[in-house]
Design an enzyme around this catalytic site. Sequence first.
Site, PDB file in Angstrom:
ATOM      1  N   GLY A  11     -61.867 -40.419  29.370  1.00  0.00           N
ATOM      2  CA  GLY A  11     -62.013 -41.873  29.431  1.00  0.00           C
ATOM      3  C   GLY A  11     -61.813 -42.337  30.858  1.00  0.00           C
ATOM      4  N   LEU A  13     -63.541 -43.537  33.265  1.00  0.00           N
ATOM      5  CA  LEU A  13     -64.105 -44.775  33.807  1.00  0.00           C
ATOM      6  C   LEU A  13     -63.685 -46.010  33.016  1.00  0.00           C
ATOM      7  CD1 LEU A  13     -67.679 -43.491  34.704  1.00  0.00           C
ATOM      8  CD2 LEU A  13     -65.880 -44.154  36.304  1.00  0.00           C
ATOM      9  N   GLY A  14     -62.839 -45.816  32.015  1.00  0.00           N
ATOM     10  CA  GLY A  14     -62.310 -46.948  31.268  1.00  0.00           C
ATOM     11  C   GLY A  14     -61.176 -47.620  32.018  1.00  0.00           C
ATOM     12  N   MET A  16     -57.917 -48.016  31.274  1.00  0.00           N
ATOM     13  CA  MET A  16     -56.702 -47.213  31.375  1.00  0.00           C
ATOM     14  C   MET A  16     -56.957 -45.910  32.115  1.00  0.00           C
ATOM     15  SD  MET A  16     -53.900 -48.556  30.357  1.00  0.00           S
ATOM     16  CE  MET A  16     -52.917 -47.064  30.194  1.00  0.00           C
ATOM     17  N   THR A 112     -54.857 -44.754  20.522  1.00  0.00           N
ATOM     18  CA  THR A 112     -54.242 -44.969  19.219  1.00  0.00           C
ATOM     19  C   THR A 112     -55.283 -44.812  18.117  1.00  0.00           C
ATOM     20  OG1 THR A 112     -54.578 -47.351  19.444  1.00  0.00           O
ATOM     21  CG2 THR A 112     -52.451 -46.470  20.133  1.00  0.00           C
ATOM     22  N   HIS A 166     -53.893 -58.323  21.704  1.00  0.00           N
ATOM     23  CA  HIS A 166     -54.572 -57.466  22.672  1.00  0.00           C
ATOM     24  C   HIS A 166     -55.904 -58.078  23.100  1.00  0.00           C
ATOM     25  CE1 HIS A 166     -51.700 -54.342  21.448  1.00  0.00           C
ATOM     26  NE2 HIS A 166     -52.067 -53.694  22.544  1.00  0.00           N
ATOM     27  N   HIS A 167     -56.466 -57.504  24.162  1.00  0.00           N
ATOM     28  CA  HIS A 167     -57.802 -57.868  24.628  1.00  0.00           C
ATOM     29  C   HIS A 167     -58.819 -57.616  23.515  1.00  0.00           C
ATOM     30  CE1 HIS A 167     -58.729 -53.550  25.095  1.00  0.00           C
ATOM     31  NE2 HIS A 167     -57.455 -53.459  25.458  1.00  0.00           N
ATOM     32  N   LYS A 170     -60.272 -53.955  22.199  1.00  0.00           N
ATOM     33  CA  LYS A 170     -59.478 -52.947  21.501  1.00  0.00           C
ATOM     34  C   LYS A 170     -60.097 -52.691  20.138  1.00  0.00           C
ATOM     35  CE  LYS A 170     -54.759 -51.745  20.121  1.00  0.00           C
ATOM     36  NZ  LYS A 170     -54.873 -50.386  20.691  1.00  0.00           N
ATOM     37  N   GLY A 176     -51.253 -49.153  17.551  1.00  0.00           N
ATOM     38  CA  GLY A 176     -50.322 -48.058  17.310  1.00  0.00           C
ATOM     39  C   GLY A 176     -48.899 -48.435  17.672  1.00  0.00           C
TER      40      GLY A 176
END
Length: 277
Positions: A11, A13-14, A16, A112, A166-167, A170, A176
């Site tokens: 992940g 380029l995401g 997080m 999660t 959350h944004h 998600k 989680g």
Amino acid sequence: MTPSIPVVVAGALGRMGAEVIKAVVGSADCMLVGAIDNTPGKEGSDIGLELGLGELEVAVTADFEGCLCAVSQSVRDAEAGAVLVDFTHPSVVYEHTRAAIAYGVHPVIGTTGLSPEQLSDLCQFAAKASIGGAVIPNFSVGMVLLQQAAAAAARFYDHAELTELHHNCKADAPSGTCIKTAELMEELGKSFNPAEVDEHESLAGSRGGRRESGLRLHSLRLPGLVAHQEVMFGAPGETYTLRHDTIDRSAYMPGVLLTVRKVRSLQTLVYGLERLI
């Protein structure tokens, strides 16, 4: 001199994943050796250039198992092997974790969405392979402190509800982190929120999701949010509220690096940052 810890980020380029790569590159004891991402058109590009970090000579690849295989072959000391940090999608996190263990790569899972049955299976699989790993619903030390406070307060209050915000990108709900908080509150084995009236929802789901213990969990998704959680307790004449707000993803990086550094000394899979601090 202690060798650097080889780290693969899935992940990459995401949101997080990019923060994790910046933290790994900026650390003194970690070395980025793999960047996995399936964003169209990015295969083969240098991850450092993609993230504005300068050339890192680590190419983006969409071949998850191919990357793990190459890394596991280049790191011969199984006890101090490579680490996979995964921030991908709930639909693939189980397969990713199992594949990492199979290749002898220590999984650090921030994605999660694992079910209790999947988590149990992965714990057994990791124990049989003697591969340490960690599934961390939330890497924030502040959130761990909130969870511990919520578990302590649950001894004294019979009414409690949890809300996570959350944004709007998600994928899973509830988060989680929210589930983990509820589980910690339930460890005493008590029931919550005894019925006072015969409730009726004119709009299904208005009262949130109800766990077997009676705890209710609510999920909000909006642009502009990052990650936030509130636990509210109620009793005659008072309420007690615990809240944690993450306003920038950099808040998670100390917890990510702490987990990366500790996970290779484990012999099985642990669940929750509190198991490592």
